[in-house]
Design a protein around this motif. Sequence first.
Motif, PDB file in Angstrom:
ATOM      1  N   LEU A 108       0.863  -1.188   0.000  1.00 41.02           N
ATOM      2  CA  LEU A 108       0.000   0.000   0.000  1.00 41.02           C
ATOM      3  C   LEU A 108       0.892   1.228   0.000  1.00 41.02           C
ATOM      4  CD1 LEU A 108      -2.909   1.379   0.706  1.00 41.02           C
ATOM      5  CD2 LEU A 108      -1.932   1.541   2.983  1.00 41.02           C
ATOM      6  N   GLY A 109       0.673   2.128  -0.955  1.00 46.13           N
ATOM      7  CA  GLY A 109       1.416   3.388  -0.971  1.00 46.13           C
ATOM      8  C   GLY A 109       0.869   4.293   0.130  1.00 46.13           C
ATOM      9  N   PHE A 110       1.730   4.601   1.104  1.00 49.00           N
ATOM     10  CA  PHE A 110       1.262   5.358   2.276  1.00 49.00           C
ATOM     11  C   PHE A 110       0.868   6.782   1.885  1.00 49.00           C
ATOM     12  CE2 PHE A 110       2.436   7.467   6.487  1.00 49.00           C
ATOM     13  CZ  PHE A 110       1.287   7.040   7.123  1.00 49.00           C
ATOM     14  N   GLU A 111       1.660   7.429   1.050  1.00 49.27           N
ATOM     15  CA  GLU A 111       1.333   8.809   0.659  1.00 49.27           C
ATOM     16  C   GLU A 111       0.086   8.866  -0.210  1.00 49.27           C
ATOM     17  OE1 GLU A 111       4.390   7.670   0.780  1.00 49.27           O
ATOM     18  OE2 GLU A 111       5.270   8.955   2.325  1.00 49.27           O
ATOM     19  N   ARG A 112      -0.076   7.883  -1.103  1.00 43.23           N
ATOM     20  CA  ARG A 112      -1.300   7.879  -1.922  1.00 43.23           C
ATOM     21  C   ARG A 112      -2.522   7.696  -1.032  1.00 43.23           C
ATOM     22  NH1 ARG A 112       0.006   4.752  -7.540  1.00 43.23           N
ATOM     23  NH2 ARG A 112       1.774   6.069  -8.105  1.00 43.23           N
ATOM     24  N   THR A 113      -2.366   6.918   0.017  1.00 44.63           N
ATOM     25  CA  THR A 113      -3.477   6.712   0.942  1.00 44.63           C
ATOM     26  C   THR A 113      -3.828   8.022   1.645  1.00 44.63           C
ATOM     27  OG1 THR A 113      -2.600   4.505   1.290  1.00 44.63           O
ATOM     28  CG2 THR A 113      -4.282   5.245   2.826  1.00 44.63           C
ATOM     29  N   LEU A 114      -2.791   8.740   2.066  1.00 39.48           N
ATOM     30  CA  LEU A 114      -3.029  10.030   2.715  1.00 39.48           C
ATOM     31  C   LEU A 114      -3.680  11.018   1.759  1.00 39.48           C
ATOM     32  CD1 LEU A 114       0.110  10.648   4.814  1.00 39.48           C
ATOM     33  CD2 LEU A 114      -2.166  11.390   5.448  1.00 39.48           C
ATOM     34  N   GLN A 115      -3.225  10.981   0.516  1.00 45.75           N
ATOM     35  CA  GLN A 115      -3.808  11.843  -0.502  1.00 45.75           C
ATOM     36  C   GLN A 115      -5.290  11.548  -0.635  1.00 45.75           C
ATOM     37  OE1 GLN A 115      -1.319  11.231  -4.093  1.00 45.75           O
ATOM     38  NE2 GLN A 115      -2.233  13.128  -4.818  1.00 45.75           N
ATOM     39  N   PHE A 116      -5.597  10.280  -0.648  1.00 49.95           N
ATOM     40  CA  PHE A 116      -6.983   9.882  -0.811  1.00 49.95           C
ATOM     41  C   PHE A 116      -7.817  10.315   0.400  1.00 49.95           C
ATOM     42  CE2 PHE A 116     -10.407   6.704  -0.453  1.00 49.95           C
ATOM     43  CZ  PHE A 116     -11.090   7.092  -1.580  1.00 49.95           C
ATOM     44  N   VAL A 117      -7.285  10.089   1.581  1.00 47.58           N
ATOM     45  CA  VAL A 117      -8.031  10.372   2.803  1.00 47.58           C
ATOM     46  C   VAL A 117      -8.271  11.877   2.973  1.00 47.58           C
ATOM     47  CG1 VAL A 117      -7.784  10.368   5.322  1.00 47.58           C
ATOM     48  CG2 VAL A 117      -7.377   8.277   4.043  1.00 47.58           C
ATOM     49  N   THR A 118      -7.286  12.686   2.625  1.00 40.54           N
ATOM     50  CA  THR A 118      -7.381  14.127   2.901  1.00 40.54           C
ATOM     51  C   THR A 118      -7.878  14.926   1.703  1.00 40.54           C
ATOM     52  OG1 THR A 118      -5.098  14.492   2.201  1.00 40.54           O
ATOM     53  CG2 THR A 118      -5.471  14.041   4.539  1.00 40.54           C
ATOM     54  N   ASN A 119      -7.924  14.267   0.533  1.00 40.61           N
ATOM     55  CA  ASN A 119      -8.357  14.939  -0.685  1.00 40.61           C
ATOM     56  C   ASN A 119      -7.322  15.925  -1.230  1.00 40.61           C
ATOM     57  OD1 ASN A 119     -10.172  15.104  -2.710  1.00 40.61           O
ATOM     58  ND2 ASN A 119     -11.829  15.969  -1.499  1.00 40.61           N
ATOM     59  N   MET A 120      -6.069  15.810  -0.835  1.00 39.60           N
ATOM     60  CA  MET A 120      -5.047  16.705  -1.369  1.00 39.60           C
ATOM     61  C   MET A 120      -4.746  16.294  -2.812  1.00 39.60           C
ATOM     62  SD  MET A 120      -4.540  18.714   1.089  1.00 39.60           S
ATOM     63  CE  MET A 120      -3.075  19.632   0.724  1.00 39.60           C
ATOM     64  N   GLN A 121      -4.602  17.289  -3.661  1.00 38.80           N
ATOM     65  CA  GLN A 121      -4.387  17.030  -5.087  1.00 38.80           C
ATOM     66  C   GLN A 121      -2.987  16.507  -5.370  1.00 38.80           C
ATOM     67  OE1 GLN A 121      -6.594  17.401  -7.696  1.00 38.80           O
ATOM     68  NE2 GLN A 121      -8.077  17.612  -6.025  1.00 38.80           N
TER      69      GLN A 121
END
Length: 461
Positions: free
Chosen positions: A431-444
């Motif tokens: 699991l890509g940790f940063e992609r997960t954070l991006q998804f959770v927070t909606n950061m572009q």
Amino acid sequence: MKRSKIRDLLATGTPGDEVCVQGWVKTRRDSKNLSFIQVNDGSTLSDLQVVAEDTLDSYGIVSLLTTGCSVSITGSLVESPGKGQRYEVQAQSVELLGDADSETYPLQKKRHTLEFLRDIGHLRPRTNTLGAIARVRSTLAYAIHRFFQDKGFLYVQTPIITASDAEGAGSMFRVTTLPLDELAAGKGSADLEEDFFGRAVNLTVSGQLEAEIYALALSDVYTFGPTFRAENSNTSRHLAEFWMVEPEVAFCDLDGLAELSEEFLKYIFGYVMENCPEDMAFFDRFYGEGTISTLQGIVDSRFERLTYTEAIDLLQKSGRSFEFPVEWGSDLQSEHERHLTEVELGRPVIVTDYPAGIKAFYMRLNDDERTVAAMDVLVPRIGEIIGGSQREERLDVLQRRIGESGMDPHRYWWYLDLRRYGTVPHAGFGLGFERTLQFVTNMQNIRDVVAFPRTPGSAEF
Ligand code: 4AD
Ligand code: MG
């Protein structure tokens, strides 16, 4: 007096408590004979309002406070008459710890663009957005450990410097102590045997192969650490240094792995919503309404499952024209992944059984000999968030696949040994940790969910 975290004061303080608050001034506003100072210490999104009356001995200092100054304030906690805050502090003493020149301090009261903030990576964690990211990131990491620890998975630490190329012909960062400056200047010659490890090594692209060693002894393990890829993809979803969570499970097939990935994502999303309500409400408000309801929807519904062949079929029948052609045998591009999960299905989808030719050598060959037991989990906005597979546990098939991939089987002697001695069906994912954070927070942009982004041409801080 012991410092109180603003988070704790707001949650469990009682009016009348004598408190000491230390933090950074967000703003100061003066009224006739008082000053209102907004202080933040990073423990929570909320600033604490401090009211300082001009009768204070230290009032001379109060008038010097500007955005960015660090302060230490003692006083008593009182109910706040103001809207939107439960408590404020009636100051008894105000001490200036560190000045911040208002002429040059780059973080002023107005909203700054995320691009501008990337240039001041040493100060951006003081903003609401990057502070919220840091808290959600920490909570997400904790949720990941909790999920696996509660299930009895062992956390193993795999090496960062390695001689193996887990993804096969990946783009890797070489690690060397050879005198590169001299070599570039045409002096001396490179002798690999004189390099530190006596062989070519690189920064790891994945801890998987080493995790497999432990899974084939301890059954259920996971790694969680930094990984490195020297691919020159300057996109909003790629970093050269990113963190990956890699569970590896013995006695498990692709179906079991898909179930695990779904349960895992639902758990960590739910955990963040439950434990970071304030920060998540902030992202929902400023970075896209629906951030929370989308996550909740995902937690509440079942992920779709599709084979790669079915996915290609859906894409071809969609009537949409894509930049990259859709044909059986080529990899799904981000635009295809997003179309599937956003338009066709409207929920996360686990795509399985990709063509062998586009996937790594270690993935288990299916009986059709054309596809492998691979899976990618795709989510809206991001596309691929997880990549994994059942592993090839049959020695002869693995040897063949290594040969076909043009890799040197001798270098993988230990990986092959695991199939010689007590091999079992096993599977794992990353699991890509940063992609997960991006998804959770909606950061572009992925550069805004990691403290110090490493991307082509950029490694400041
Ligand atoms: O699909 P990948 O390459 O899979 C592996 O590395 C396997 N060895 C994992 C395993 O089976 N144990 O990468 C896994 C995930 C991707 O789905 C993506 O989320 C993330 O890592 N990822 C990246 N994230 C940020 N920047 C990059 N350059 C990334 N490359 C992959
Ligand atoms: Mg992948």
